[in-house]
Motif scaffolding. Structure first.
Motif, PDB file in Angstrom:
ATOM      1  N   LEU A 196      -6.612  15.297   7.378  1.00  0.00           N
ATOM      2  CA  LEU A 196      -6.411  13.849   7.421  1.00  0.00           C
ATOM      3  C   LEU A 196      -6.074  13.307   6.032  1.00  0.00           C
ATOM      4  CD1 LEU A 196      -6.537  11.149   8.970  1.00  0.00           C
ATOM      5  CD2 LEU A 196      -8.965  11.064   8.371  1.00  0.00           C
ATOM      6  N   THR A 197      -6.748  13.812   5.007  1.00  0.00           N
ATOM      7  CA  THR A 197      -6.489  13.366   3.643  1.00  0.00           C
ATOM      8  C   THR A 197      -5.073  13.725   3.195  1.00  0.00           C
ATOM      9  OG1 THR A 197      -8.826  13.585   3.067  1.00  0.00           O
ATOM     10  CG2 THR A 197      -7.271  13.557   1.247  1.00  0.00           C
ATOM     11  N   ILE A 198      -4.637  14.938   3.469  1.00  0.00           N
ATOM     12  CA  ILE A 198      -3.295  15.364   3.076  1.00  0.00           C
ATOM     13  C   ILE A 198      -2.236  14.541   3.798  1.00  0.00           C
ATOM     14  CG2 ILE A 198      -1.643  17.284   3.250  1.00  0.00           C
ATOM     15  CD1 ILE A 198      -4.049  19.165   2.743  1.00  0.00           C
ATOM     16  N   ILE A 199      -2.393  14.371   5.093  1.00  0.00           N
ATOM     17  CA  ILE A 199      -1.419  13.595   5.867  1.00  0.00           C
ATOM     18  C   ILE A 199      -1.385  12.151   5.391  1.00  0.00           C
ATOM     19  CG2 ILE A 199      -0.927  12.662   8.165  1.00  0.00           C
ATOM     20  CD1 ILE A 199      -1.914  15.356   9.290  1.00  0.00           C
ATOM     21  N   SER A 200      -2.547  11.574   5.160  1.00  0.00           N
ATOM     22  CA  SER A 200      -2.625  10.192   4.693  1.00  0.00           C
ATOM     23  C   SER A 200      -1.963  10.025   3.332  1.00  0.00           C
ATOM     24  CB  SER A 200      -4.077   9.747   4.631  1.00  0.00           C
ATOM     25  OG  SER A 200      -4.193   8.475   4.079  1.00  0.00           O
ATOM     26  N   ASN A 201      -2.265  10.926   2.400  1.00  0.00           N
ATOM     27  CA  ASN A 201      -1.663  10.825   1.069  1.00  0.00           C
ATOM     28  C   ASN A 201      -0.148  10.875   1.134  1.00  0.00           C
ATOM     29  OD1 ASN A 201      -4.076  10.580  -0.347  1.00  0.00           O
ATOM     30  ND2 ASN A 201      -4.249  12.757  -0.728  1.00  0.00           N
ATOM     31  N   PHE A 202       0.404  11.866   1.818  1.00  0.00           N
ATOM     32  CA  PHE A 202       1.858  11.996   1.887  1.00  0.00           C
ATOM     33  C   PHE A 202       2.497  10.830   2.639  1.00  0.00           C
ATOM     34  CE2 PHE A 202       1.284  16.606   0.953  1.00  0.00           C
ATOM     35  CZ  PHE A 202       2.045  16.605  -0.209  1.00  0.00           C
ATOM     36  N   THR A 203       1.846  10.356   3.690  1.00  0.00           N
ATOM     37  CA  THR A 203       2.403   9.236   4.452  1.00  0.00           C
ATOM     38  C   THR A 203       2.487   7.972   3.604  1.00  0.00           C
ATOM     39  OG1 THR A 203       1.530  10.160   6.500  1.00  0.00           O
ATOM     40  CG2 THR A 203       2.093   7.820   6.518  1.00  0.00           C
ATOM     41  N   PHE A 204       1.402   7.648   2.911  1.00  0.00           N
ATOM     42  CA  PHE A 204       1.409   6.423   2.113  1.00  0.00           C
ATOM     43  C   PHE A 204       2.304   6.549   0.881  1.00  0.00           C
ATOM     44  CE2 PHE A 204      -2.417   5.368   4.576  1.00  0.00           C
ATOM     45  CZ  PHE A 204      -2.067   4.086   4.958  1.00  0.00           C
ATOM     46  N   ILE A 205       2.426   7.730   0.312  1.00  0.00           N
ATOM     47  CA  ILE A 205       3.354   7.921  -0.805  1.00  0.00           C
ATOM     48  C   ILE A 205       4.784   7.714  -0.319  1.00  0.00           C
ATOM     49  CG2 ILE A 205       4.337   9.673  -2.356  1.00  0.00           C
ATOM     50  CD1 ILE A 205       1.438  10.737  -2.697  1.00  0.00           C
ATOM     51  N   LEU A 206       5.120   8.259   0.840  1.00  0.00           N
ATOM     52  CA  LEU A 206       6.463   8.095   1.394  1.00  0.00           C
ATOM     53  C   LEU A 206       6.749   6.631   1.720  1.00  0.00           C
ATOM     54  CD1 LEU A 206       9.035   9.543   2.361  1.00  0.00           C
ATOM     55  CD2 LEU A 206       7.952   9.725   4.601  1.00  0.00           C
ATOM     56  N   ILE A 207       5.794   5.945   2.332  1.00  0.00           N
ATOM     57  CA  ILE A 207       5.977   4.528   2.655  1.00  0.00           C
ATOM     58  C   ILE A 207       6.180   3.711   1.381  1.00  0.00           C
ATOM     59  CG2 ILE A 207       4.783   2.476   3.539  1.00  0.00           C
ATOM     60  CD1 ILE A 207       3.532   4.319   5.665  1.00  0.00           C
ATOM     61  N   THR A 208       5.371   3.971   0.366  1.00  0.00           N
ATOM     62  CA  THR A 208       5.491   3.247  -0.900  1.00  0.00           C
ATOM     63  C   THR A 208       6.837   3.514  -1.551  1.00  0.00           C
ATOM     64  OG1 THR A 208       3.105   3.450  -1.195  1.00  0.00           O
ATOM     65  CG2 THR A 208       4.386   2.825  -3.121  1.00  0.00           C
ATOM     66  N   PHE A 209       7.290   4.764  -1.523  1.00  0.00           N
ATOM     67  CA  PHE A 209       8.590   5.098  -2.106  1.00  0.00           C
ATOM     68  C   PHE A 209       9.713   4.351  -1.396  1.00  0.00           C
ATOM     69  CE2 PHE A 209      12.428   7.734  -2.281  1.00  0.00           C
ATOM     70  CZ  PHE A 209      12.627   7.726  -3.655  1.00  0.00           C
ATOM     71  N   LYS A 210       9.672   4.317  -0.066  1.00  0.00           N
ATOM     72  CA  LYS A 210      10.718   3.616   0.683  1.00  0.00           C
ATOM     73  C   LYS A 210      10.714   2.120   0.387  1.00  0.00           C
ATOM     74  CE  LYS A 210      11.440   6.827   4.416  1.00  0.00           C
ATOM     75  NZ  LYS A 210      11.642   7.016   5.843  1.00  0.00           N
ATOM     76  N   ILE A 211       9.533   1.538   0.273  1.00  0.00           N
ATOM     77  CA  ILE A 211       9.444   0.103  -0.028  1.00  0.00           C
ATOM     78  C   ILE A 211      10.009  -0.184  -1.412  1.00  0.00           C
ATOM     79  CG2 ILE A 211       7.829  -1.771  -0.525  1.00  0.00           C
ATOM     80  CD1 ILE A 211       6.109  -0.706   1.786  1.00  0.00           C
ATOM     81  N   LEU A 212       9.602   0.608  -2.408  1.00  0.00           N
ATOM     82  CA  LEU A 212      10.111   0.389  -3.768  1.00  0.00           C
ATOM     83  C   LEU A 212      11.613   0.641  -3.855  1.00  0.00           C
ATOM     84  CD1 LEU A 212       7.259   1.903  -5.965  1.00  0.00           C
ATOM     85  CD2 LEU A 212       7.816  -0.514  -5.604  1.00  0.00           C
ATOM     86  N   ARG A 213      12.094   1.643  -3.133  1.00  0.00           N
ATOM     87  CA  ARG A 213      13.531   1.929  -3.140  1.00  0.00           C
ATOM     88  C   ARG A 213      14.315   0.779  -2.496  1.00  0.00           C
ATOM     89  NH1 ARG A 213      15.172   6.536   0.592  1.00  0.00           N
ATOM     90  NH2 ARG A 213      14.914   4.789   1.987  1.00  0.00           N
ATOM     91  N   ASP A 214      13.769   0.205  -1.425  1.00  0.00           N
ATOM     92  CA  ASP A 214      14.447  -0.888  -0.733  1.00  0.00           C
ATOM     93  C   ASP A 214      14.466  -2.185  -1.541  1.00  0.00           C
ATOM     94  OD1 ASP A 214      15.038   0.759   1.373  1.00  0.00           O
ATOM     95  OD2 ASP A 214      13.404   0.032   2.661  1.00  0.00           O
ATOM     96  N   LEU A 215      13.646  -2.282  -2.567  1.00  0.00           N
ATOM     97  CA  LEU A 215      13.686  -3.451  -3.449  1.00  0.00           C
ATOM     98  C   LEU A 215      14.937  -3.453  -4.324  1.00  0.00           C
ATOM     99  CD1 LEU A 215       9.983  -3.765  -4.646  1.00  0.00           C
ATOM    100  CD2 LEU A 215      11.202  -5.230  -3.040  1.00  0.00           C
ATOM    101  N   ARG A 216      15.588  -2.308  -4.421  1.00  0.00           N
ATOM    102  CA  ARG A 216      16.836  -2.133  -5.188  1.00  0.00           C
ATOM    103  C   ARG A 216      16.679  -2.575  -6.647  1.00  0.00           C
ATOM    104  NH1 ARG A 216      20.043   1.342  -3.163  1.00  0.00           N
ATOM    105  NH2 ARG A 216      21.592   0.482  -4.529  1.00  0.00           N
ATOM    106  N   LEU A 217      15.612  -2.130  -7.263  1.00  0.00           N
ATOM    107  CA  LEU A 217      15.370  -2.444  -8.664  1.00  0.00           C
ATOM    108  C   LEU A 217      16.313  -1.695  -9.592  1.00  0.00           C
ATOM    109  CD1 LEU A 217      11.474  -2.367  -8.593  1.00  0.00           C
ATOM    110  CD2 LEU A 217      12.948  -4.377  -8.618  1.00  0.00           C
ATOM    111  N   ASP A 218      17.034  -0.692  -9.053  1.00  0.00           N
ATOM    112  CA  ASP A 218      17.954   0.082  -9.896  1.00  0.00           C
ATOM    113  C   ASP A 218      19.138  -0.754 -10.379  1.00  0.00           C
ATOM    114  OD1 ASP A 218      18.778  -0.061  -7.277  1.00  0.00           O
ATOM    115  OD2 ASP A 218      19.813   1.875  -7.300  1.00  0.00           O
ATOM    116  N   TYR A 219      19.391  -1.890  -9.748  1.00  0.00           N
ATOM    117  CA  TYR A 219      20.466  -2.771 -10.220  1.00  0.00           C
ATOM    118  C   TYR A 219      20.164  -3.349 -11.600  1.00  0.00           C
ATOM    119  CZ  TYR A 219      22.706  -2.797  -5.639  1.00  0.00           C
ATOM    120  OH  TYR A 219      23.350  -2.438  -4.495  1.00  0.00           O
TER     121      TYR A 219
END
Length: 87
Positions: free
Chosen positions: A21-44
């Protein structure tokens, strides 16, 4: 934090399930956070020369924030499970 009534294989199974449960939770929330930050398009807002460094920074920040959110989630679940000991 483990139930004292569990013995032998039951305890090992509980520990294994908690680890899974800990491994799945960690990877899931890291992936969700990455997608959210990527969708902010801060690279502009970053120079073309620093895009590679910014991507690495984005991965590190996503990992840190995702881990923190995951730990909050897991601690909350653990606390709710332990409420039963009040009764």
């Amino acid at each position: 934090y483990y139930n004292c009534e569990l013995r032998g294989e039951g305890l090992m199974r509980q520990i294994g399930l908690n680890a899974l449960l800990t491994i799945i939770s960690n990877f899931t929330f890291i992936l969700i956070t990455f997608k959210i930050l990527r969708d902010l398009r801060l690279d502009y807002y970053v120079n073309k020369e620093r895009q590679r460094t910014f991507r690495l920074f984005l991965i590190l920040v996503s990992t840190a924030l995702g881990f923190l959110v995951s730990q909050f989630f897991l601690n909350f679940i653990d606390s709710v499970r332990n409420l039963g000991y009040l009764l």
